[in-house]
Design a protein around this motif. Structure first.
Motif, PDB file in Angstrom:
ATOM      1  N   VAL A  36      50.537 -48.797   1.329  1.00 22.42           N
ATOM      2  CA  VAL A  36      51.065 -49.514   0.163  1.00 22.42           C
ATOM      3  C   VAL A  36      52.550 -49.228  -0.016  1.00 22.42           C
ATOM      4  O   VAL A  36      53.362 -50.150  -0.158  1.00 22.42           O
ATOM      5  N   VAL A  37      52.920 -47.954  -0.010  1.00 21.96           N
ATOM      6  CA  VAL A  37      54.335 -47.598  -0.176  1.00 21.96           C
ATOM      7  C   VAL A  37      55.155 -48.125   1.000  1.00 21.96           C
ATOM      8  O   VAL A  37      56.264 -48.642   0.815  1.00 21.96           O
ATOM      9  N   GLY A  38      54.621 -48.024   2.191  1.00 19.39           N
ATOM     10  CA  GLY A  38      55.344 -48.495   3.373  1.00 19.39           C
ATOM     11  C   GLY A  38      55.578 -49.997   3.354  1.00 19.39           C
ATOM     12  O   GLY A  38      56.678 -50.461   3.668  1.00 19.39           O
ATOM     13  N   LEU A  39      54.578 -50.765   2.979  1.00 19.02           N
ATOM     14  CA  LEU A  39      54.765 -52.213   2.926  1.00 19.02           C
ATOM     15  C   LEU A  39      55.742 -52.606   1.818  1.00 19.02           C
ATOM     16  O   LEU A  39      56.527 -53.545   1.985  1.00 19.02           O
ATOM     17  N   TRP A  40      55.725 -51.893   0.699  1.00 18.09           N
ATOM     18  CA  TRP A  40      56.705 -52.159  -0.362  1.00 18.09           C
ATOM     19  C   TRP A  40      58.118 -51.859   0.128  1.00 18.09           C
ATOM     20  O   TRP A  40      59.044 -52.649  -0.080  1.00 18.09           O
ATOM     21  N   VAL A  78      55.195 -53.758  11.299  1.00 18.35           N
ATOM     22  CA  VAL A  78      54.072 -53.835  12.233  1.00 18.35           C
ATOM     23  C   VAL A  78      53.410 -52.468  12.370  1.00 18.35           C
ATOM     24  O   VAL A  78      52.176 -52.353  12.363  1.00 18.35           O
ATOM     25  N   LEU A  79      54.220 -51.417  12.470  1.00 20.05           N
ATOM     26  CA  LEU A  79      53.657 -50.066  12.577  1.00 20.05           C
ATOM     27  C   LEU A  79      52.861 -49.689  11.331  1.00 20.05           C
ATOM     28  O   LEU A  79      51.850 -49.001  11.417  1.00 20.05           O
ATOM     29  N   LEU A  80      53.325 -50.121  10.165  1.00 16.81           N
ATOM     30  CA  LEU A  80      52.600 -49.825   8.929  1.00 16.81           C
ATOM     31  C   LEU A  80      51.320 -50.642   8.828  1.00 16.81           C
ATOM     32  O   LEU A  80      50.347 -50.211   8.204  1.00 16.81           O
ATOM     33  N   PHE A  81      51.297 -51.809   9.425  1.00 17.70           N
ATOM     34  CA  PHE A  81      50.116 -52.662   9.387  1.00 17.70           C
ATOM     35  C   PHE A  81      49.011 -52.124  10.294  1.00 17.70           C
ATOM     36  O   PHE A  81      47.828 -52.255   9.992  1.00 17.70           O
ATOM     37  N   ILE A  85      47.663 -42.601  11.088  1.00 20.46           N
ATOM     38  CA  ILE A  85      48.625 -41.685  10.480  1.00 20.46           C
ATOM     39  C   ILE A  85      49.945 -41.691  11.246  1.00 20.46           C
ATOM     40  O   ILE A  85      51.022 -41.777  10.665  1.00 20.46           O
ATOM     41  N   VAL A  86      49.868 -41.598  12.562  1.00 20.35           N
ATOM     42  CA  VAL A  86      51.081 -41.499  13.385  1.00 20.35           C
ATOM     43  C   VAL A  86      51.908 -42.774  13.268  1.00 20.35           C
ATOM     44  O   VAL A  86      53.139 -42.715  13.114  1.00 20.35           O
ATOM     45  N   THR A  87      51.261 -43.935  13.308  1.00 20.63           N
ATOM     46  CA  THR A  87      52.012 -45.184  13.191  1.00 20.63           C
ATOM     47  C   THR A  87      52.589 -45.353  11.788  1.00 20.63           C
ATOM     48  O   THR A  87      53.683 -45.886  11.636  1.00 20.63           O
ATOM     49  N   ASP A  88      51.868 -44.890  10.755  1.00 23.31           N
ATOM     50  CA  ASP A  88      52.412 -44.944   9.396  1.00 23.31           C
ATOM     51  C   ASP A  88      53.657 -44.076   9.268  1.00 23.31           C
ATOM     52  O   ASP A  88      54.652 -44.487   8.663  1.00 23.31           O
ATOM     53  N   ILE A  89      53.615 -42.887   9.841  1.00 22.19           N
ATOM     54  CA  ILE A  89      54.782 -41.995   9.775  1.00 22.19           C
ATOM     55  C   ILE A  89      55.958 -42.608  10.533  1.00 22.19           C
ATOM     56  O   ILE A  89      57.095 -42.605  10.047  1.00 22.19           O
ATOM     57  N   ALA A  90      55.687 -43.165  11.713  1.00 22.65           N
ATOM     58  CA  ALA A  90      56.769 -43.801  12.487  1.00 22.65           C
ATOM     59  C   ALA A  90      57.339 -44.995  11.734  1.00 22.65           C
ATOM     60  O   ALA A  90      58.560 -45.189  11.685  1.00 22.65           O
ATOM     61  N   GLY A  91      56.482 -45.808  11.126  1.00 22.01           N
ATOM     62  CA  GLY A  91      56.946 -46.955  10.347  1.00 22.01           C
ATOM     63  C   GLY A  91      57.753 -46.536   9.134  1.00 22.01           C
ATOM     64  O   GLY A  91      58.790 -47.129   8.831  1.00 22.01           O
TER      65      GLY A  91
END
Length: 157
Positions: A36-40, A78-81, A85-91
């Protein structure tokens, strides 16, 4: 195929490690909050990148860094989607402007190593390019002490 398997193994190990440390409910909450925070943040940074691109175009500047920032923000989205965990951190890291600037410099350097013409274009970005023909007349018999004379005028910017 090996890259996908490596990605799956890394994500599973990260999820199991986080789940065993903080518990299943907190792990799911971290995944949800990160998305949620990442997409915002991705939306906000995407709007900023689009505004910077429009400003560069309106100022008649080549928008190289603005385009690269836009691509990196899209990649972060895209990484957040993608779940994990690892892709969220990278995004999330790609959405931080100083981190994005470091990644942009490395990407530009790698692209310039592959294609040296890109470096030349970047160096000439702020320069005035004059398109014209140069005509040189050569003397058939060189005279001693004669130097070529170039006629023209100096134009101040």
């Amino acid at each position: 195929m090996p890259f996908v398997l490596l990605y799956l193994v890394v994500e599973i190990v990260a999820l199991v490690a986080l789940g065993s440390t903080i518990g299943l409910a907190w792990t799911l909450l971290v995944l949800l909050a990160g998305s949620v925070v990442g997409l915002w943040l991705a939306r906000r940074e995407g709007v900023r990148a689009a505004q910077a691109l429009a400003e560069a175009v309106s100022n008649r500047r080549v928008p190289t860094s603005e385009l690269t920032d836009g691509m990196l923000v899209a990649g972060a989205g895209v990484l957040l989607f993608v779940p994990g965990i690892v892709t969220d951190i990278a995004g999330l890291l790609l959405l931080v402007p100083p981190v994005r600037a470091v990644v942009r410099r490395r990407l530009v350097r790698a692209a310039e190593e592959r294609s040296p013409d890109l470096r030349t274009a970047r160096i000439r970005e702020g320069s005035t390019i004059v398109d014209g023909d140069v005509v040189v007349e050569r003397q058939t018999t060189p005279s001693r002490g004669a130097h070529p004379v170039i006629e023209g005028s100096v134009v101040e910017r």
